[in-house]
Design a protein around this motif. Structure first.
Motif, PDB file in Angstrom:
ATOM      1  N   HIS A  26       0.825  -1.209   0.000  1.00  0.00           N
ATOM      2  CA  HIS A  26       0.000   0.000   0.000  1.00  0.00           C
ATOM      3  C   HIS A  26       0.861   1.261   0.000  1.00  0.00           C
ATOM      4  N   SER A  27       2.096   1.176  -0.480  1.00  0.00           N
ATOM      5  CA  SER A  27       3.031   2.297  -0.366  1.00  0.00           C
ATOM      6  C   SER A  27       2.543   3.547  -1.086  1.00  0.00           C
ATOM      7  N   SER A  28       1.790   3.388  -2.188  1.00  0.00           N
ATOM      8  CA  SER A  28       1.328   4.561  -2.932  1.00  0.00           C
ATOM      9  C   SER A  28       0.303   5.373  -2.152  1.00  0.00           C
ATOM     10  N   GLU A  29      -0.288   4.795  -1.102  1.00  0.00           N
ATOM     11  CA  GLU A  29      -1.292   5.490  -0.304  1.00  0.00           C
ATOM     12  C   GLU A  29      -0.681   6.204   0.898  1.00  0.00           C
ATOM     13  N   LEU A  30       0.580   5.952   1.175  1.00  0.00           N
ATOM     14  CA  LEU A  30       1.182   6.441   2.408  1.00  0.00           C
ATOM     15  C   LEU A  30       1.791   7.820   2.235  1.00  0.00           C
ATOM     16  N   GLY A  31       1.520   8.701   3.197  1.00  0.00           N
ATOM     17  CA  GLY A  31       2.212   9.976   3.243  1.00  0.00           C
ATOM     18  C   GLY A  31       3.430   9.910   4.141  1.00  0.00           C
ATOM     19  N   PHE A  32       3.386   9.027   5.131  1.00  0.00           N
ATOM     20  CA  PHE A  32       4.491   8.896   6.074  1.00  0.00           C
ATOM     21  C   PHE A  32       4.238   7.686   6.959  1.00  0.00           C
ATOM     22  N   LEU A  33       5.276   7.271   7.653  1.00  0.00           N
ATOM     23  CA  LEU A  33       5.165   6.344   8.772  1.00  0.00           C
ATOM     24  C   LEU A  33       5.494   7.126  10.032  1.00  0.00           C
ATOM     25  N   GLN A  34       4.893   6.760  11.154  1.00  0.00           N
ATOM     26  CA  GLN A  34       5.149   7.502  12.385  1.00  0.00           C
ATOM     27  C   GLN A  34       5.242   6.560  13.576  1.00  0.00           C
ATOM     28  N   HIS A  35       6.008   7.007  14.555  1.00  0.00           N
ATOM     29  CA  HIS A  35       6.160   6.251  15.797  1.00  0.00           C
ATOM     30  C   HIS A  35       6.100   7.247  16.946  1.00  0.00           C
ATOM     31  N   PHE A  36       5.099   7.070  17.823  1.00  0.00           N
ATOM     32  CA  PHE A  36       4.864   8.017  18.906  1.00  0.00           C
ATOM     33  C   PHE A  36       5.688   7.705  20.153  1.00  0.00           C
ATOM     34  N   ASN A  37       6.081   8.772  20.830  1.00  0.00           N
ATOM     35  CA  ASN A  37       6.558   8.749  22.213  1.00  0.00           C
ATOM     36  C   ASN A  37       7.727   7.799  22.458  1.00  0.00           C
ATOM     37  N   LEU A  38       8.741   7.959  21.629  1.00  0.00           N
ATOM     38  CA  LEU A  38       9.960   7.184  21.826  1.00  0.00           C
ATOM     39  C   LEU A  38      10.659   7.548  23.131  1.00  0.00           C
ATOM     40  N   HIS A  39      10.363   8.730  23.674  1.00  0.00           N
ATOM     41  CA  HIS A  39      11.022   9.129  24.926  1.00  0.00           C
ATOM     42  C   HIS A  39      10.656   8.202  26.084  1.00  0.00           C
ATOM     43  N   ARG A  40       9.568   7.461  25.947  1.00  0.00           N
ATOM     44  CA  ARG A  40       9.179   6.533  27.011  1.00  0.00           C
ATOM     45  C   ARG A  40      10.054   5.283  27.031  1.00  0.00           C
ATOM     46  N   TYR A  41      10.800   5.055  25.946  1.00  0.00           N
ATOM     47  CA  TYR A  41      11.600   3.833  25.828  1.00  0.00           C
ATOM     48  C   TYR A  41      13.083   4.100  25.608  1.00  0.00           C
ATOM     49  N   ASP A  42      13.420   5.296  25.146  1.00  0.00           N
ATOM     50  CA  ASP A  42      14.798   5.595  24.770  1.00  0.00           C
ATOM     51  C   ASP A  42      15.308   6.774  25.596  1.00  0.00           C
ATOM     52  N   SER A  43      16.362   6.552  26.367  1.00  0.00           N
ATOM     53  CA  SER A  43      16.870   7.586  27.272  1.00  0.00           C
ATOM     54  C   SER A  43      17.443   8.782  26.515  1.00  0.00           C
ATOM     55  N   ASN A  44      18.015   8.563  25.329  1.00  0.00           N
ATOM     56  CA  ASN A  44      18.570   9.675  24.555  1.00  0.00           C
ATOM     57  C   ASN A  44      17.469  10.602  24.051  1.00  0.00           C
ATOM     58  N   ILE A  45      16.376  10.009  23.551  1.00  0.00           N
ATOM     59  CA  ILE A  45      15.246  10.824  23.103  1.00  0.00           C
ATOM     60  C   ILE A  45      14.630  11.559  24.291  1.00  0.00           C
ATOM     61  N   ARG A  46      14.511  10.864  25.419  1.00  0.00           N
ATOM     62  CA  ARG A  46      13.933  11.498  26.606  1.00  0.00           C
ATOM     63  C   ARG A  46      14.773  12.698  27.046  1.00  0.00           C
ATOM     64  N   GLU A  47      16.083  12.541  27.037  1.00  0.00           N
ATOM     65  CA  GLU A  47      16.951  13.653  27.425  1.00  0.00           C
ATOM     66  C   GLU A  47      16.751  14.848  26.504  1.00  0.00           C
ATOM     67  N   LEU A  48      16.591  14.585  25.203  1.00  0.00           N
ATOM     68  CA  LEU A  48      16.409  15.667  24.238  1.00  0.00           C
ATOM     69  C   LEU A  48      15.081  16.387  24.439  1.00  0.00           C
ATOM     70  N   VAL A  49      13.974  15.638  24.498  1.00  0.00           N
ATOM     71  CA  VAL A  49      12.659  16.285  24.511  1.00  0.00           C
ATOM     72  C   VAL A  49      12.367  16.980  25.842  1.00  0.00           C
ATOM     73  N   LEU A  50      13.064  16.573  26.911  1.00  0.00           N
ATOM     74  CA  LEU A  50      12.872  17.221  28.208  1.00  0.00           C
ATOM     75  C   LEU A  50      13.962  18.246  28.512  1.00  0.00           C
ATOM     76  N   HIS A  51      14.888  18.433  27.583  1.00  0.00           N
ATOM     77  CA  HIS A  51      16.018  19.329  27.826  1.00  0.00           C
ATOM     78  C   HIS A  51      15.556  20.789  27.811  1.00  0.00           C
ATOM     79  N   SER A  52      16.156  21.579  28.673  1.00  0.00           N
ATOM     80  CA  SER A  52      15.750  22.980  28.787  1.00  0.00           C
ATOM     81  C   SER A  52      16.044  23.785  27.523  1.00  0.00           C
TER      82      SER A  52
END
Length: 236
Positions: A26-52
């Protein structure tokens, strides 16, 4: 594993390989793929999104010192993926607030028109009629008279910010180009209350908040103050 596609019913798959096969079909129908809330599982993402360094800009834009993280989301556009329709972020969230901003962070340098960078309808966050009378996912803004602005070329480390009611979209990713990935991080002013999601048919965005909204112990309901461990206060 769950796969959601436009105009298709939700299906349950048993393996990542089966998921890849279904997406390719179904690739012709897709605008994007997405993955929500990686900060809940990945410490590097969490540090970034919560950084001042990010949160302080969001707080300045919203004129507040008390800020909460709403979500992060990685958006992936493979070469040949179609455009992302015009939309704004606030109608896709179950929050009663206009104090909502999103940081959009490309995960590689973007080459202007050779990549699918965000485009914005300038001033649309102040156009109440557009949001009241039209779909949150419109494909035609030609009658509104907006000036369209693009992020253009962006280097690794650049960040684009937009208001939660600002209409924006992304064009198709050109065939033969590298995959475009971007991290979107959304914040809102502390004090908002929960409302029923405005776009009831938007199952894909419900993935972001199903863990803290709904019936069941420890979840929030419409009318509640949006205070939850999964909506953390951020140090500005």
């Amino acid at each position: 594993m769950r796969v959601l596609l436009p105009a298709h019913q939700q299906i349950v798959l048993q393996s990542s390989q089966q998921g890849v096969q279904h997406l390719k079909a179904h690739s012709s129908e897709l605008g994007f793929l997405q993955h929500f809330n990686l900060h809940r599982y990945d410490s590097n993402i969490r540090e970034l999104v919560l950084h001042s360094s990010l949160a302080s800009i969001a707080a300045q834009l919203l004129g507040t010192r008390k800020l909460r993280l709403y979500q992060d989301c990685v958006f992936l556009k493979e070469p040949g993926f179609s455009q992302t329709n015009w939309h704004s972020d606030c109608p896709l969230s179950p929050l009663d607030t206009s104090s909502f901003v999103t940081a959009w962070i490309p995960m590689r340098a973007l080459q202007g028109s050779a990549d699918s960078g965000l485009e914005f309808a300038q001033g649309s966050h102040r156009d109440i009629a557009a949001h009241f009378h039209h779909s949150a996912r419109s494909s035609d803004l030609s009658t509104r008279g907006y000036k369209i602005a693009s992020v253009g070329r962006m280097e690794l480390g650049d960040v684009s910010w937009h208001h939660g009611w600002l209409l924006h979209h992304a064009p198709a990713q050109p065939p033969g180009s590298p995959t475009r990935m971007a991290l979107a991080v959304s914040y809102f002013r502390d004090g908002a209350r929960v409302v029923q999601q405005q776009c009831e048919d938007d199952e894909e965005d419900r993935e972001s908040f199903r863990a803290w909204l709904g019936s069941g112990r420890g979840k929030l309901a419409p009318g509640d103050y949006a205070c939850h461990a999964l909506l953390p206060l951020v140090d500005c």
